[in-house]
Every structure is written in structure tokens, then in C-alpha cells.
Design an enzyme around this catalytic site. Structure first.
Site, PDB file in Angstrom:
ATOM      1  NE  ARG A  56      -4.326  -1.296   0.132  1.00 18.09           N
ATOM      2  CZ  ARG A  56      -4.498  -2.360  -0.673  1.00 18.09           C
ATOM      3  NH1 ARG A  56      -3.554  -2.694  -1.536  1.00 18.09           N
ATOM      4  NH2 ARG A  56      -5.613  -3.055  -0.624  1.00 18.09           N
TER       5      ARG A  56
ATOM      6  CD  GLU B  27      -3.171   3.571  -5.130  1.00 20.14           C
ATOM      7  OE1 GLU B  27      -4.200   2.921  -5.439  1.00 20.14           O
ATOM      8  OE2 GLU B  27      -2.174   3.034  -4.629  1.00 20.14           O
TER       9      GLU B  27
ATOM     10  CG  HIS C 187      -3.684  -0.378  -6.822  1.00 19.89           C
ATOM     11  ND1 HIS C 187      -3.949   0.252  -5.614  1.00 19.89           N
ATOM     12  CD2 HIS C 187      -3.704  -1.701  -6.551  1.00 19.89           C
ATOM     13  CE1 HIS C 187      -4.141  -0.670  -4.685  1.00 19.89           C
ATOM     14  NE2 HIS C 187      -3.994  -1.857  -5.234  1.00 19.89           N
TER      15      HIS C 187
HETATM   16  N1  LIG Z   1      -0.835  -3.875  -5.473  1.00 15.38           N
HETATM   17  C1  LIG Z   1      -1.929  -4.613  -5.453  1.00 15.38           C
HETATM   18  O1  LIG Z   1      -2.749  -4.590  -6.371  1.00 15.38           O
HETATM   19  C2  LIG Z   1      -2.188  -5.522  -4.308  1.00 15.38           C
HETATM   20  C3  LIG Z   1      -1.711  -5.217  -3.063  1.00 15.38           C
HETATM   21  N2  LIG Z   1      -1.943  -6.070  -2.015  1.00 15.38           N
HETATM   22  C4  LIG Z   1      -1.417  -5.717  -0.694  1.00 15.38           C
HETATM   23  O2  LIG Z   1      -0.608  -6.785  -0.239  1.00 15.38           O
HETATM   24  C5  LIG Z   1      -0.899  -7.018   1.133  1.00 15.38           C
HETATM   25  C6  LIG Z   1      -0.476  -8.405   1.531  1.00 15.38           C
HETATM   26  O3  LIG Z   1      -1.324  -9.380   0.990  1.00 15.38           O
HETATM   27  P1  LIG Z   1      -1.146 -10.923   1.434  1.00 15.38           P
HETATM   28  O4  LIG Z   1       0.233 -11.375   1.179  1.00 15.38           O
HETATM   29  O5  LIG Z   1      -2.275 -11.663   0.838  1.00 15.38           O
HETATM   30  O6  LIG Z   1      -1.369 -10.762   3.003  1.00 15.38           O
HETATM   31  P2  LIG Z   1      -0.860 -11.700   4.183  1.00 15.38           P
HETATM   32  O7  LIG Z   1      -1.712 -11.346   5.348  1.00 15.38           O
HETATM   33  O8  LIG Z   1      -0.820 -13.116   3.742  1.00 15.38           O
HETATM   34  O9  LIG Z   1       0.644 -11.215   4.436  1.00 15.38           O
HETATM   35  C7  LIG Z   1       0.965 -10.043   5.082  1.00 15.38           C
HETATM   36  C8  LIG Z   1       2.395 -10.142   5.600  1.00 15.38           C
HETATM   37  O10 LIG Z   1       2.719  -8.872   6.174  1.00 15.38           O
HETATM   38  C9  LIG Z   1       3.327  -9.110   7.424  1.00 15.38           C
HETATM   39  N3  LIG Z   1       3.129  -7.990   8.336  1.00 15.38           N
HETATM   40  C10 LIG Z   1       1.977  -7.424   8.732  1.00 15.38           C
HETATM   41  N4  LIG Z   1       2.227  -6.413   9.586  1.00 15.38           N
HETATM   42  C11 LIG Z   1       3.566  -6.365   9.743  1.00 15.38           C
HETATM   43  C12 LIG Z   1       4.446  -5.550  10.488  1.00 15.38           C
HETATM   44  N5  LIG Z   1       3.977  -4.583  11.277  1.00 15.38           N
HETATM   45  N6  LIG Z   1       5.779  -5.785  10.418  1.00 15.38           N
HETATM   46  C13 LIG Z   1       6.255  -6.781   9.631  1.00 15.38           C
HETATM   47  N7  LIG Z   1       5.471  -7.582   8.886  1.00 15.38           N
HETATM   48  C14 LIG Z   1       4.155  -7.377   8.951  1.00 15.38           C
HETATM   49  C15 LIG Z   1       2.667 -10.351   7.955  1.00 15.38           C
HETATM   50  O11 LIG Z   1       3.508 -10.859   8.952  1.00 15.38           O
HETATM   51  P3  LIG Z   1       3.223 -12.240   9.733  1.00 15.38           P
HETATM   52  O12 LIG Z   1       3.337 -13.290   8.679  1.00 15.38           O
HETATM   53  O13 LIG Z   1       4.320 -12.294  10.702  1.00 15.38           O
HETATM   54  O14 LIG Z   1       1.857 -12.104  10.295  1.00 15.38           O
HETATM   55  C16 LIG Z   1       2.585 -11.185   6.683  1.00 15.38           C
HETATM   56  O15 LIG Z   1       3.782 -11.877   6.478  1.00 15.38           O
HETATM   57  C17 LIG Z   1      -2.398  -6.710   1.222  1.00 15.38           C
HETATM   58  O16 LIG Z   1      -2.789  -6.408   2.539  1.00 15.38           O
HETATM   59  C18 LIG Z   1      -2.536  -5.520   0.310  1.00 15.38           C
HETATM   60  O17 LIG Z   1      -2.315  -4.316   1.013  1.00 15.38           O
HETATM   61  C19 LIG Z   1      -2.637  -7.224  -2.190  1.00 15.38           C
HETATM   62  C20 LIG Z   1      -3.135  -7.548  -3.402  1.00 15.38           C
HETATM   63  C21 LIG Z   1      -2.979  -6.733  -4.564  1.00 15.38           C
HETATM   64  O1  LIG Z   2      -4.852  -3.950  -3.744  1.00 14.11           O
HETATM   65  C1  LIG Z   2      -5.550  -4.889  -3.948  1.00 14.11           C
HETATM   66  C2  LIG Z   2      -6.000  -5.809  -2.958  1.00 14.11           C
HETATM   67  O2  LIG Z   2      -6.613  -6.822  -3.341  1.00 14.11           O
HETATM   68  O3  LIG Z   2      -5.792  -5.546  -1.764  1.00 14.11           O
END
Ligand SMILES: NC(=O)C1=CN([C@@H]2O[C@H](COP(=O)(O)OP(=O)(O)OC[C@H]3O[C@@H](n4cnc5c(N)ncnc54)[C@H](OP(=O)(O)O)[C@@H]3O)[C@@H](O)[C@H]2O)C=CC1
Ligand SMILES: O=CC(=O)O
Length: 324
Positions: free
Chosen positions: A237, A266, A285
């Protein structure tokens, strides 16, 4: 009588039919205060909402006294006040998993495009600057065998690690709140604190959600810890990175380049300094934006709303405690 729901996103025809088979659907363009005011009765009756990207906070919830479920066509849910929803026992449903591989592909696209300067040199070809054998001023840097640091080793981080490890023989570093055994065993990934990851990575890739803890996690101090040859990729994000500090670091040559799919504002304003920097690849995005994946996300969101409003939730609920 079918429950009433508000749809604030365009759905493929077959999914709209599926939604209408279960609910009385009012389709609106957004959830803005103006739309809410103009459709007060529909919001007063709504037991469900389905869409994406709109802010759903306490003020909005005051207009939806019967709401029982919100279904977002996204995995990220930082635009929802989850505590406010949970207080009202409203289930928040999202679409993890179906988009994971596509978003990891997008991140790899940004890694390759920034390292090889693909967008920049393609533009030069288009304006007729390719007049002979190219020299070092058009060269990029290698991706294979470099070190990739992943911030957020969740679903997307793991899919990225798989690509980088098997496809590009990269060394994987990662930071998350906890250790991820799967990443360590399958991709030989090494857990690092943030400073170590920043200092050792050739590519720093962000796949973090936006939370109070991750807001501006990467600012001037963190950018200064990166190698001057390193590239920052953000597909989590926008506000996870302090954009002003990033622009300054790019202008000052503190880091080599940036590949960005998300921004603090955005759509990115056309006068953003990011757009005049040749070492920035800015995407609108598009992380999950393929025909297949966007269809699967919409289908998942429809099924999620049906499950939530029929008391049949098995997965994809952000606040499952409200279902008890
Ligand atoms: N550009 C785009 O179009 C898209 C963007 N996204 C973004 O990607 C993000 C991640 O998606 P996804 O992988 O499915 O989510 P997950 O919940 O599977 O993964 C999130 C990861 O972030 C880590 N995390 C959360 N908070 C912290 C912190 N404070 N410090 C360190 N690590 C942290 C988590 O740690 P832990 O494993 O230790 O809990 C986890 O490993 C979404 O929330 C969204 O914002 C998603 C889809 C599309
Ligand atoms: O940014 C996209 C999402 O699925 O989150």
C-alpha cells in the site's frame, strides 16, 4: 423475502445474476456521502454491501443499521474500520489466495522493469532515439543471483520468493512479525531484522498490508540504510512508504530506482515528481488486474457475501469472532 444488498462495483453478468438469485440488489456507483444521502432508504435496508476501494468507517455505518456483512473485492482491507464493524457484529469478507500468484507476477514485473530499465528504453525507441548499437548509458543491472529482501512474508511474499528463488536463483531475505518455516525450508529464505534486510538487499520488495504499524515504515532513515545501487518495489500500500522521502532519495541518488504499483494518493496526481524521474516505473495499482484474476476475485466476493448472509462462512472472514 430476499435480503437487500448494495453493490458498488460492476460485476460480470453471470456473477450479477448469481448475486440477484440470492439478494435484492441496489447497484450504486460508490459509497460517497452524496450517494448515501440520495439512497438513504436502500442503505437503511441493506444487510450486505459488496464492492471495493471505498471507505467504510463509523460515520458510514450510522446509515446502515441492518448491515450484517461487508464483502470487499480485494485482499487488503485498510479502507475498513474493522473495530467499528466488529462492534456491530458485521462480518468483513475479503478475497485472499485467488490473487496471490498474479500479484507476485506484478512484483516480478516491477523488479525486471526497473532493473533492466525496460519502460525507459522502450520509450526511447518509440521517440526514434535508437540509432545504432546501444552503449552503457542504456544498460541495466542483472536480477538473477542478486539478493531480494521481502517485507511481509505472507501469501504474496511467499509466491514472490518462489519466483525469485527458482526462476532467478536469488538469495531471499525477509522480514515479517514471525518466522516463516515454509519460506526458509522451500526457498532457503533468511529472516532478518528490518535494518539488516535494507542494508543487504539489492531489491527491497514490499508486500505488507497498511496498518498503524506499517504506516511510513519506510522513510528517509530507512532509505538511507539501503545500498545506493538498490531498487525499492512497493506493491503493498502506498502509505507504507513516505513518498516525499522516497522522491528525495531518488533525486539524491541514495537509491538506484523504484518500481511502484501503489501510492499515497491514488490515482497518482499528474504533477507528482515521481512521474518526471526516469528511474521510476509507476503502475496504476494493477497488482491483481488480469481478466482471470479479477473475475475470480469478484466470484469469491459474491460467494463470500452469500456465505456470510446465510450463516455459512467457512473461510475469508477478517473478523471471524463476530460469527460466534
Ligand atoms: N498492489 C496490489 O494490487 C495488491 C496489493 N496487495 C497488498 O498486499 C498485502 C499483503 O497481501 P497478502 O500477502 O495476501 O497478506 P498476508 O496477510 O498473507 O501477508 C501479510 C504479511 O505482512 C506481514 N506484516 C503485517 N504487519 C507487519 C508488520 N507490522 N511488520 C512486519 N510484517 C508485517 C505479515 O507478517 P506475519 O506473517 O508475521 O503475520 C505477513 O507476512 C495486502 O494487505 C494488500 O495491502 C494485495 C493484493 C494486490
Ligand atoms: O490492492 C488490492 C488488494 O486486493 O488488496
Amino acid at each position: 423475502m430476499k435480503p437487500s444488498v448494495i453493490l458498488y462495483k460492476t460485476l460480470p453478468d453471470d456473477l450479477l445474476v448469481r448475486l440477484k438469485n440470492h439478494f435484492t440488489v441496489t447497484q450504486l456507483k460508490d459509497l460517497s456521502p452524496e450517494t448515501v444521502r440520495q439512497n438513504a432508504q436502500a442503505f437503511a435496508e441493506a444487510e450486505g454491501i459488496l464492492g471495493s476501494s471505498e471507505k467504510v468507517d463509523k460515520a458510514f455505518l450510522e446509515h446502515t443499521p441492518k448491515l450484517r456483512a461487508a464483502s470487499t473485492v480485494s485482499v487488503g482491507y485498510d479502507n475498513f474500520d474493522v473495530d467499528a464493524l466488529s462492534e456491530r457484529h458485521i462480518a468483513l469478507m475479503h478475497t485472499p489466495t485467488v490473487l496471490t500468484e498474479t500479484v507476485a507476477d506484478t512484483i516480478m514485473t516491477l523488479v525486471l522493469a526497473t532493473a533492466r530499465r525496460a519502460v525507459e528504453v522502450a520509450e526511447r525507441v518509440k521517440v526514434g532515439e535508437w540509432k545504432g548499437s546501444i552503449g552503457p548509458d542504456w544498460f541495466g543491472i542483472d536480477v538473477h543471483h542478486k539478493t531480494l529482501g521481502i517485507l511481509g512474508m505472507g501469501r504474496i511474499g511467499l509466491a514472490l520468493a518462489q519466483r525469485a528463488h527458482f526462476g532467478f536463483s536469488m538469495t531471499i531475505l525477509y522480514n515479517a512479525r514471525r518466522h516463516h518455516q515454509e519460506a526458509e525450508e522451500r526457498f532457503n529464505a533468511r529472516y532478518c531484522d528490518l535494518d539488516t534486510l535494507l542494508a543487504e538487499s539489492d531489491f527491497v520488495c514490499i508486500s505488507l498490508p497498511l496498518t498503524d504499524e506499517t504506516y511510513h515504515l519506510i522513510g528517509a532513515e530507512q532509505l538511507a540504510k539501503m545500498k545506493s545501487s538498490a531498487i525499492l518495489i512497493n506493491a503493498g500500500r502506498g502509505p507504507v512508504v513516505d513518498e516525499k522521502a522516497l522522491i528525495q532519495a531518488l533525486v539524491d541518488g541514495k537509491i538506484h530506482a523504484a518500481g511502484l504499483d501503489v501510492f499515497e494518493q491514488e490515482p497518482l496526481p499528474v504533477d507528482s515528481p515521481l512521474l518526471s524521474l526516469p528511474n521510476v516505473v509507476a503502475l496504476p495499482h494493477i497488482g491483481s488486474a488480469t481478466h482471470e484474476t479479477r473475475y475470480n476475485m469478484a466470484a469469491c466476493a459474491v460467494d463470500n457475501l452469500i456465505a456470510a448472509l446465510s450463516g455459512n462462512v467457512k473461510e475469508n472472514c477478517v473478523n471471524p469472532q463476530v460469527l460466534k
